[in-house]
Scaffold this active site. Sequence first.
Site, PDB file in Angstrom:
ATOM      1  N   ASP A  42     -11.848  -7.475 -14.718  1.00 45.34           N
ATOM      2  CA  ASP A  42     -13.242  -6.952 -14.997  1.00 45.34           C
ATOM      3  C   ASP A  42     -14.323  -7.801 -14.346  1.00 45.34           C
ATOM      4  O   ASP A  42     -14.568  -8.870 -14.413  1.00 45.34           O
ATOM      5  CB  ASP A  42     -13.683  -7.194 -16.473  1.00 45.34           C
ATOM      6  CG  ASP A  42     -14.809  -6.616 -17.078  1.00 45.34           C
ATOM      7  OD1 ASP A  42     -15.214  -5.574 -16.793  1.00 45.34           O
ATOM      8  OD2 ASP A  42     -15.665  -7.620 -17.322  1.00 45.34           O
TER       9      ASP A  42
ATOM     10  N   GLU B 259     -12.605  -5.402 -10.383  1.00 46.24           N
ATOM     11  CA  GLU B 259     -13.636  -4.587 -10.471  1.00 46.24           C
ATOM     12  C   GLU B 259     -14.607  -5.240  -9.729  1.00 46.24           C
ATOM     13  O   GLU B 259     -15.013  -6.365 -10.248  1.00 46.24           O
ATOM     14  CB  GLU B 259     -14.041  -4.320 -11.898  1.00 46.24           C
ATOM     15  CG  GLU B 259     -15.278  -3.426 -11.874  1.00 46.24           C
ATOM     16  CD  GLU B 259     -16.062  -3.328 -13.067  1.00 46.24           C
ATOM     17  OE1 GLU B 259     -16.896  -2.498 -13.573  1.00 46.24           O
ATOM     18  OE2 GLU B 259     -15.569  -4.199 -14.114  1.00 46.24           O
TER      19      GLU B 259
END
Length: 619
Positions: free
Chosen positions: A270, A307
């Site tokens: 993330d 990401e």
Amino acid sequence: MGSVSQDVVAGSYAVGARYLGDRGCEFVVWAPYAESLRLQLQGDDSDTVPMVRGRDGYHRLLLPGVTPGTRYWYLLNGDKSRPDPASRLQPEGVHGPSEVVDSSFPWTDDAWVNPPLAEYIFYELHAGVFSAEGTLDAAARRLTYLKSLGVTAIELMPVAQFPGRRNWGYDGVFPFAVQNSYGGPRALKQLVNAAHREGLAVVLDVVYNHLGPEGNYLRDFGPYFTTRYATPWGEALNFDGPDCDEVRRFFIENALYWAGEFHMDALRLDAIHAIVDSSARPFVQELSSAVHEEASRLGRRVYVIAESDLNDVRVIQRESAGGLGCDALWSDNFHHALHVLLTGERQGYYQDFGGLDRLAAAFTEGFVYSGQHSPFRRRRYGNSARGMPGERFVVCAQNHDQVGNRAQGERLSVLVDFESLKLAAGAMLWSPYLPLLFMGEEYGETAPFLYFTSHGDRGVIDAVRRGRTEEFAGFCREGNVPDPQDEGTFLCSRLTPEELQKPHQGLLRDFYRELIHRRKDTPALADLSMDRCQAIPLNEQALFVRRWSGASEVAMVLNFSGRTVDLKIPIPSGQWTKLLHSADACWDGAGSAPALLSVLSGEFPMTLSPRSIVLYGRI
């Protein structure tokens, strides 16, 4: 205690409580802040048991007679009772005791082979709202449906223990503990085992840029955090300051834990742009290398997917070339370019997009912004991804961020019409990248995906409410931002698959199946090479895309206009047959493109229905 480092390399997970059968249980915790550390077993009226402190801040204890199910605390310096930072299960939540877990599991996936990344078609889901039960066991019961849809990988939003029973998962505070309300670690292993039996890979979203605010006890044990940096969500982790080596090791060990003990096929990291790390060998680079080495040791493939909103190709470049060594990268530029054409929205970062040239670049460049000036960022943005294969980029028409970070959590299905949903699906699934579907997208789910929490700390509750209200102060013209803490916010975010009985819902799902089938069975669509993809804006409404691989060649035209348009498409000479048109009667469309094109001059006149996509294959 150099053996801790060696254990990680060898795949033996050092920190936490490790059940050893007849030998009892070994407890290991890194707590350099604790001069003394004792183990307290819940329900044991005897004195606490002292642990042995090594010179590097690790405390160890091998205690006979401890069995799975035993609950325990660590007592720091005689006055602070804390759960285990590397707890495998928090049965009473983030403030309760940790529980000893037997890591053994009757795996039946010996024959499973993680497919090449180019074959991945992701389906992102949140375990809490994917079913009425909100458990991993309930999600496992829908795997056959997902297999029949044609996806090849399920991507789980974070499952690390968070406060309460409902949360997106990005407020996790026990990285090794599977959320108790989802079913705990055994339920996750059962899901992975069942997915592999169905031929589905499993990707786990992990968060290494911050921890949540409630139940975050790591600061009592050691220098896990730094005040030199900050993230939008809380304290930054100490990946490059004094005493950071064991902090890095803790989180790298966590990644190896998911890959090894839980048989995960890929990890999604993330928001790595929020990881500030000035060290010569960045944390993400070290983590990627460790995961790949562990996968090699296990005789498996395990991918690392990052990401990042920086449009930085170094994330997916090899370590030997100065890159971070990740296997793939979420590319939000594709979503943004597509979303603006479908909805006309231009607020926030959408102001950088709009116009078919942006989508054409998204089809062929990987990034729309590769060094140009960004009006939203007010600076140059990104670098070039030329030469990278398409399987290094994950694209979508919807995902948890792009839906859930809207004030009202609206899905695309309530923003655009049915024809536009088909057009969006075709653009995404026939791109030369790895496509990601967001749960329910395939049938046009209309329930919102809102931001929800169940914190117990009043200060945190008030801060979250205030933050959400302030974030959308300039956008909320249709009522207040839903209260994240209200259980109703969570309940209305649950999927409603009964919608498959409504007009167009089942038809849209079948359309997705056909798009996926065409992608898999047409070599020109299955070949993920940006070098073999051409995208040309025809006017202000339509985009022509041609892709080829060997003798296989396809051409598609996407009409983003709300009206029928007359076009001259720059298609190569030859015979072309229609493979699919979203406006055909079988898809409840209002028009039809020619079934056969006989192109003599390299240009062909065509009338195309509003908001439609047509695909031709060269005979």
